[in-house]
Write a protein that holds these residues in place. Sequence first.
Motif, short mmCIF file in Angstrom:
data_model
loop_
_atom_site.label_atom_id
_atom_site.label_comp_id
_atom_site.label_asym_id
_atom_site.label_seq_id
_atom_site.Cartn_x
_atom_site.Cartn_y
_atom_site.Cartn_z
N TRP A 261 0.83 -1.21 0.00
CA TRP A 261 0.00 0.00 0.00
C TRP A 261 0.86 1.26 0.00
O TRP A 261 0.63 2.18 -0.79
CB TRP A 261 -0.94 -0.01 1.19
N PHE A 262 1.86 1.30 0.88
CA PHE A 262 2.71 2.49 0.94
C PHE A 262 3.47 2.68 -0.37
O PHE A 262 3.62 3.81 -0.86
CB PHE A 262 3.69 2.39 2.10
N THR A 263 3.99 1.59 -0.96
CA THR A 263 4.72 1.69 -2.21
C THR A 263 3.87 2.33 -3.30
O THR A 263 4.34 3.20 -4.05
CB THR A 263 5.18 0.30 -2.68
N THR A 264 2.61 1.93 -3.37
CA THR A 264 1.73 2.43 -4.44
C THR A 264 1.36 3.89 -4.24
O THR A 264 1.50 4.72 -5.15
CB THR A 264 0.45 1.58 -4.51
N TRP A 265 0.90 4.25 -3.05
CA TRP A 265 0.39 5.60 -2.90
C TRP A 265 1.50 6.63 -2.86
O TRP A 265 1.33 7.76 -3.36
CB TRP A 265 -0.54 5.73 -1.69
N GLN A 266 2.67 6.28 -2.32
CA GLN A 266 3.76 7.27 -2.33
C GLN A 266 4.28 7.48 -3.75
O GLN A 266 4.71 8.59 -4.10
CB GLN A 266 4.89 6.84 -1.38
N ALA A 267 4.23 6.44 -4.60
CA ALA A 267 4.65 6.60 -5.99
C ALA A 267 3.68 7.50 -6.75
O ALA A 267 4.10 8.36 -7.54
CB ALA A 267 4.76 5.24 -6.67
N LEU A 268 2.38 7.32 -6.52
CA LEU A 268 1.39 8.19 -7.15
C LEU A 268 1.54 9.63 -6.67
O LEU A 268 1.48 10.57 -7.48
CB LEU A 268 -0.03 7.68 -6.84
N ALA A 269 1.72 9.81 -5.37
CA ALA A 269 1.88 11.16 -4.83
C ALA A 269 3.17 11.81 -5.34
O ALA A 269 3.18 13.00 -5.69
CB ALA A 269 1.89 11.11 -3.30
N SER A 270 4.25 11.04 -5.41
CA SER A 270 5.52 11.58 -5.91
C SER A 270 5.40 11.98 -7.37
O SER A 270 5.93 13.03 -7.79
CB SER A 270 6.63 10.54 -5.74
N PHE B 212 6.92 7.48 -12.12
CA PHE B 212 6.20 6.50 -11.31
C PHE B 212 7.03 5.24 -11.10
O PHE B 212 7.10 4.70 -9.98
CB PHE B 212 4.87 6.15 -11.96
N LEU B 213 7.65 4.74 -12.16
CA LEU B 213 8.43 3.51 -12.03
C LEU B 213 9.62 3.71 -11.11
O LEU B 213 9.95 2.82 -10.31
CB LEU B 213 8.90 3.05 -13.42
N PHE B 214 10.28 4.86 -11.21
CA PHE B 214 11.43 5.10 -10.33
C PHE B 214 11.00 5.23 -8.88
O PHE B 214 11.68 4.73 -7.97
CB PHE B 214 12.18 6.36 -10.77
N THR B 215 9.91 5.91 -8.63
CA THR B 215 9.47 6.07 -7.24
C THR B 215 8.82 4.81 -6.71
O THR B 215 8.85 4.54 -5.50
CB THR B 215 8.49 7.26 -7.13
N PHE B 216 8.19 4.02 -7.59
CA PHE B 216 7.59 2.75 -7.16
C PHE B 216 8.67 1.79 -6.67
O PHE B 216 8.43 0.97 -5.78
CB PHE B 216 6.83 2.14 -8.34
N THR B 217 9.88 1.87 -7.24
CA THR B 217 10.98 0.98 -6.84
C THR B 217 12.03 1.72 -6.03
O THR B 217 13.19 1.31 -5.98
CB THR B 217 11.63 0.36 -8.09
N SER B 218 11.64 2.81 -5.39
CA SER B 218 12.60 3.62 -4.63
C SER B 218 13.23 2.79 -3.51
O SER B 218 12.56 2.05 -2.80
CB SER B 218 11.88 4.83 -4.03
N PHE B 219 14.55 2.97 -3.36
CA PHE B 219 15.28 2.17 -2.37
C PHE B 219 16.07 3.04 -1.40
O PHE B 219 15.72 3.16 -0.23
CB PHE B 219 16.21 1.19 -3.09
#
Length: 557
Positions: A73-82, A214-221
């Motif tokens: 859940w956090f991975t998805t919504w933070q990527a959308l927000a970013s 989105f892809l970069f923030t979805f896989t942010s490390f």
Amino acid sequence: MDVARTEVAEVAHKARGNAARLGLLALPVAFFAVFFAYPVAAIVGRGLRADGTWQFGRLVDVLTQSGIRHVLWFTTWQALASTALTLLIALPGAYVFARFDFPGKQVLRAALTVPFVLPTVVVGTAFLALVGRGGLLDELWGVRLDTTVWAILLAHVFFNYAVVVRTVGGLWAQLDPRQEEAARMLGASRLTAWRTVTLPALAPAVAAAALMVFLFTFTSFGVVQILGGPTFSTLEVEIYRQTTEIFDLTAAAVLTMVQFVAVGAVLAVHAWTVRRRETALRLVDASVTARRPRGAGQWALLAGVLVTVAVLLLLPPAVLVQRSLDAPGFAYYRALTSEDGGTFLVPPIDAIGNSLSYAVVATAIAVLVGGLAAVALTRRDAGRFVRGFDALLMLPLGVSAVTVGFGFLIALDEPPLDLRASWILVPLAQALVGVPFVVRTMLPVLRAVDVRLREAAAVLGASPWRAWREVDLPMVRRALLVAAGFAFAVSLGEFGATVFIARPDSPTLPVAVARLLGRPGDLNYGQAMALSTILMVVCAVALLVLERLRTDRTGEF
């Protein structure tokens, strides 16, 4: 008789075009099959297969864990927000750099890409110094953001601002402004003319930029690991934890498959929506569209963009430079020339030459593979295989770098692909990330070329290759150079996969920085800041040279 002969010629030309497109796709397909699909499949198979049987029951076991659901859940919504925040902040910058001409524009545009190549661990540390305990915000106003998600979102904007400015701005600069002016002469307001004329033309480029962000923030490390602490965790962080700390390859494989499904769904939606909105555009030389700002509103917009760039993009690197100079007599820089016998087998300064040589080779591979793919994907009457490959090209941006790195070690260890001891392994891994940028940068421009120009060339007897060389290449040369700059910058800063395959005697700059940050002591930390500063300078100089080359070839000033 003439009509029949014309129809036969058209059929023959179409057949030659289809054959040429499939021929162009041969190298990209082979590249991704061998150096992406095979390594990733190898490590997923290693995680889900035990004692000769597949353990698919573990899929349910892993995904039903409450902690894993929270991570998803956090991975998805933070990527959308970013992504939304990056577009909101960066689109005005794309307009300014596309339409305005002002002193220092080339230098500033090159500097915009520097944050994109910095190792994530360094950027996370820099933002922690700005928004954490004892940071700039804490000292000035007593405000801390390191315990909130805002620090992560701002760091993601810092990384991806250049993606939007270069991807959208590259096309925006070549749109004919007379079309919008004609709408205004017919009575449309400035906002209405932009919304009905310019925005639809920019839609493919905006969608491509949003997809990459989105892809970069979805896989942010690195950013999430440092700024998120124990509170926030993305899929990438969890895969790393399951692989290196818990040694649960099965859980890591399940999470990797989840990334595949999620990224695949996003790519499918992107391909469907963009294809519905693509139209032929009237492209002009960028040199005729940029002009000095006029009026108070345009000067205010330019000032606002410059302030945003200064605060959000230039301040964190400034912190790194300041920390690299904390010791008197440039002690941290002088320490880079000596071997310590612990962290490296060579002086840390050697990482500069390694990174440059690897980046040059990776850029050449990415431009060759991505350029061929972009040309093959240009036609709208492509088959399902071609359209599907268009989406697959983006998968390296949405797959865990940890998975790719381990996959290289597991899969490429036997003849005829025993490459573990070869230097070429590093630029191959870097090129995997560079190819999507080449494709997404070139494709909107290639598809905007009026197909009637190619048809006219074919009627005059030109082969598909000559038609592309005479019609498409002059129009997309600028996009090709922008794509090469992106590929070079990405190669310089790639860390996730390179850290697993770089040899101890040939570290890259990001790997060297991470190793120095992992060791205690002020000297190691100072050397890491010094190497980060050198990485920024090298990238800025390389991108400035590219800007000069690009403007010399296109006539832009």
